[in-house]
Design an enzyme around this catalytic site. Structure first.
Site, PDB file in Angstrom:
ATOM      1  N   SER A   1       0.839  -1.208   0.000  1.00 19.60           N
ATOM      2  CA  SER A   1       0.000   0.000   0.000  1.00 19.60           C
ATOM      3  C   SER A   1       0.868   1.250   0.000  1.00 19.60           C
ATOM      4  O   SER A   1       0.362   2.361   0.048  1.00 19.60           O
ATOM      5  CB  SER A   1      -0.912  -0.003   1.232  1.00 19.60           C
TER       6      SER A   1
ATOM      7  N   ASN B   1      -2.440  -2.685  13.488  1.00 19.74           N
ATOM      8  CA  ASN B   1      -3.896  -2.512  13.477  1.00 19.74           C
ATOM      9  C   ASN B   1      -4.336  -1.272  14.248  1.00 19.74           C
ATOM     10  O   ASN B   1      -5.199  -0.515  13.785  1.00 19.74           O
ATOM     11  CB  ASN B   1      -4.584  -3.756  14.051  1.00 19.74           C
TER      12      ASN B   1
ATOM     13  N   THR C   1     -39.365  26.354  -9.985  1.00 23.53           N
ATOM     14  CA  THR C   1     -39.653  25.003  -9.496  1.00 23.53           C
ATOM     15  C   THR C   1     -39.971  24.205 -10.755  1.00 23.53           C
ATOM     16  O   THR C   1     -40.517  24.771 -11.711  1.00 23.53           O
ATOM     17  CB  THR C   1     -40.864  24.953  -8.538  1.00 23.53           C
TER      18      THR C   1
ATOM     19  N   SER D   1     -13.358  25.025 -27.973  1.00 21.46           N
ATOM     20  CA  SER D   1     -13.506  23.809 -28.757  1.00 21.46           C
ATOM     21  C   SER D   1     -12.387  23.749 -29.792  1.00 21.46           C
ATOM     22  O   SER D   1     -11.968  24.774 -30.322  1.00 21.46           O
ATOM     23  CB  SER D   1     -14.866  23.820 -29.453  1.00 21.46           C
TER      24      SER D   1
ATOM     25  N   LYS E   1     -16.985  28.587 -29.414  1.00 22.02           N
ATOM     26  CA  LYS E   1     -17.405  27.934 -28.171  1.00 22.02           C
ATOM     27  C   LYS E   1     -16.642  28.397 -26.931  1.00 22.02           C
ATOM     28  O   LYS E   1     -15.447  28.637 -26.975  1.00 22.02           O
ATOM     29  CB  LYS E   1     -17.217  26.404 -28.287  1.00 22.02           C
TER      30      LYS E   1
ATOM     31  N   ASN F   1     -16.815  26.684 -23.227  1.00 19.80           N
ATOM     32  CA  ASN F   1     -17.482  25.585 -22.529  1.00 19.80           C
ATOM     33  C   ASN F   1     -17.235  25.623 -21.018  1.00 19.80           C
ATOM     34  O   ASN F   1     -16.120  25.904 -20.583  1.00 19.80           O
ATOM     35  CB  ASN F   1     -16.981  24.246 -23.072  1.00 19.80           C
TER      36      ASN F   1
ATOM     37  N   GLN G   1      -7.343  -2.263   4.469  1.00 20.63           N
ATOM     38  CA  GLN G   1      -6.323  -1.458   3.785  1.00 20.63           C
ATOM     39  C   GLN G   1      -6.947  -0.707   2.595  1.00 20.63           C
ATOM     40  O   GLN G   1      -6.432   0.318   2.166  1.00 20.63           O
ATOM     41  CB  GLN G   1      -5.186  -2.369   3.314  1.00 20.63           C
TER      42      GLN G   1
ATOM     43  N   LYS H   1      -8.142   3.338   2.111  1.00 20.03           N
ATOM     44  CA  LYS H   1      -7.337   4.548   1.928  1.00 20.03           C
ATOM     45  C   LYS H   1      -7.558   5.262   0.607  1.00 20.03           C
ATOM     46  O   LYS H   1      -7.770   6.465   0.578  1.00 20.03           O
ATOM     47  CB  LYS H   1      -5.856   4.214   2.108  1.00 20.03           C
TER      48      LYS H   1
HETATM   49  N1  ARG Z   1      -1.355  -1.414   5.631  1.00 21.80           N
HETATM   50  C1  ARG Z   1      -2.277  -1.943   6.551  1.00 21.80           C
HETATM   51  C2  ARG Z   1      -3.614  -1.194   6.454  1.00 21.80           C
HETATM   52  O1  ARG Z   1      -3.624  -0.184   5.881  1.00 21.80           O
HETATM   53  C3  ARG Z   1      -1.767  -1.792   7.938  1.00 21.80           C
HETATM   54  C4  ARG Z   1      -2.279  -2.790   8.905  1.00 21.80           C
HETATM   55  C5  ARG Z   1      -1.806  -4.138   8.556  1.00 21.80           C
HETATM   56  N2  ARG Z   1      -2.091  -5.079   9.590  1.00 21.80           N
HETATM   57  C6  ARG Z   1      -1.934  -6.351   9.404  1.00 21.80           C
HETATM   58  N3  ARG Z   1      -2.208  -7.111  10.415  1.00 21.80           N
HETATM   59  N4  ARG Z   1      -1.582  -6.871   8.251  1.00 21.80           N
HETATM   60  O2  ARG Z   1      -4.622  -1.621   6.938  1.00 21.80           O
END
Ligand code: ARG
Length: 457
Positions: A22, A109, A154, A276, A282, A284, A321, A324
């Site tokens: 990630s 976590n 309306t 355009s 135009k 836009n 994960q 995000k």
């Molecule tokens: N990159 C993970 C997330 O965003 C972090 C937590 C990972 N925890 C694990 N037990 N693999 O959730």
């Protein structure tokens, strides 16, 4: 060697490494991760797990890592998965054993939940700042355009005459509500999850209260399992952002329509429009169209998050994960979209003549005509019927409502007298509306007075 390497014989498949990483997106959390780690280290020293020197070495090395990341010298690798592992590995590389003690009583976590909460607090403050600028733009434009009048719609049909500033202030109040909603989301975010460990807390006597105070949270989480499994605060944030985007999208739609040649009530600032490649004439409204389009994607972000949680067993699962990218995308989009809209509201030009002509050349004062009869004692339903017939006849004769003379009017009701003309003059109507919050010049003044004070603190 992976942080969990002790348990494994084989190595991770490169495809799995890429699938699992990630770091491409969660690196943005680095400053929060470092701040959280420093607080954790201070607490570990306080309870005797770290010496003062170890604590200081950790803090010093973390600060160096922060600079390395900021200056683009830090080497990221998918093998190290996420921002938490990267920073910890680099810390150990720098200071050895002290670095290895940092993760005591902590799991990624609770760590990732902490980082997300800290990040969101700051980001929502930025969104709030963008909202403030937009609210200010509405106030300034309303002040400038205080005397402009237009039809209110309306069903997209001309309905009743309104001051243009009352229309602008309607959006002001929508976005003000969004600001209030953000405030409640902040309360949901403002809970310290750290100290919950992987899911069950720890036999090590972590001082959670110390960390709470140090990181500026109002409360500590009350249940370790809830703390690591919970992403409600992400849903709340995404919902609030989606509401803002929907409001921006509605306004975009209005402004696109009002800027057409057919309406020509406003013209949009050149800086926000494009031409355009084929049609030389135009101009836009791309910025607004993009906002309308991007709103769909942010709604998708909210929906991703809702479906991410709906079947998730207790407690942490790696699915989390995936919270995000939707959140980061929504935040980046809403900040830009709000800033674009503020520029648009500030920079748009109004064509007061066109708006005024639309307000005068319509049957809209039929409402006030019926109210006139009502105030003279006629039951409203009856007045509605009489004026309805009058309008229909005007339409058949292709005759504007305001050109009818008193003799003609009196063939519909003997209650009509000379003062009716004043009563149904669009500008007079705007001075004559009596109800709180009505579309009247006086109410707009009141709104502006109150809201200038609101915006000043
Ligand atoms: N990159 C993970 C997330 O965003 C972090 C937590 C990972 N925890 C694990 N037990 N693999 O959730």
């Amino acid at each position: 060697m992976k942080a969990w390497g002790g348990r494994f014989k084989g190595t991770t498949d490169p495809l799995m490494e890429r699938y699992s990483a990630s770091i491409d997106f969660d690196w943005v959390l680095f400053e929060y991760d470092i701040e959280g780690s420093k607080a954790h280290a201070e607490m570990l020293q306080k309870i005797g797990i770290l010496s003062e020197k170890e604590r200081d070495d950790i803090a010093g090395a973390l600060d160096e890592i922060k600079v390395e990341i900021k200056e683009g010298q830090f080497i990221f690798s998918t093998a190290m998965e996420d921002i938490h592992m990267h920073i910890e590995a680099r810390l150990i590389e720098k200071i050895g054993d002290a670095g290895k003690r940092l993760h005591t009583g902590r799991s990624r976590n609770d760590q990732v939940s902490l980082d997300m909460r800290m990040y969101l607090k700051d980001e929502l403050a930025r969104v709030n700042g963008c909202l403030h600028s937009l609210l200010k733009a509405f106030i300034d434009k309303s002040e400038q355009e205080k005397s402009a009048i237009m039809p209110g719609y309306t069903h997209m049909q001309r309905a009743q005459v309104i001051p243009f500033s009352h229309y602008l202030m309607a959006y002001y109040y929508m976005f003000k509500r969004d600001r209030e909603r953000l405030r409640t989301v902040r309360t949901a975010i403002d809970v310290l999850p750290l100290g919950s460990g992987a899911l069950a807390g720890s036999t090590i006597p972590l001082d959670r209260e110390f960390v709470r105070e140090r990181l500026g949270f109002s409360r500590v989480s009350e249940n370790s399992m809830d703390a690591v499994a919970d992403r409600d605060f992400v849903i709340d944030a995404l919902f609030s952002i989606t509401a803002i985007m929907i409001h921006l999208s509605r306004l975009s739609e209005d402004l696109i329509i009002f800027s057409t040649e057919e309406f020509a009530f406003i013209s949009l600032p050149d800086e926000l429009c494009t031409g355009s490649s084929l049609m030389p004439h135009k101009k836009n409204p791309d910025a607004l169209e993009l906002t309308r389009g991007k709103t769909s994607r942010v709604m998708g972000d909210l929906f991703s998050m809702l479906s991410l949680l709906k079947g998730l067993p207790m407690t942490y699962n790696r699915d989390l994960q995936e919270d995000k990218e939707p959140l980061f995308h929504a935040l980046n989009t809403v900040k830009d979209a709000l800033s674009i809209m503020a520029l648009c509201v500030e920079g748009m030009q109004t064509n007061r003549k066109r708006m005024e002509a639309a307000a005068y050349g319509s049957f809209m004062p039929a409402v006030e005509m019926a109210e006139y009869l009502t105030l003279k004692g006629m039951p409203f339903r009856e007045a509605h019927g009489i004026v309805g017939k009058l309008v229909r006849d005007c339409e058949e004769k292709e005759m504007p409502l305001l050109s009818m003379n008193i003799a003609e009017m009196r063939t519909y009701s003997a209650m009509f007298e000379d003062d009716i003309f004043e009563y149904i003059d669009p500008r007079k109507i705007l001075s004559n509306r009596k109800t709180d919050g009505a579309a009247s010049f006086a109410e707009v003044e009141k709104e502006l007075d109150a809201e200038k004070i609101y915006l000043s603190y």
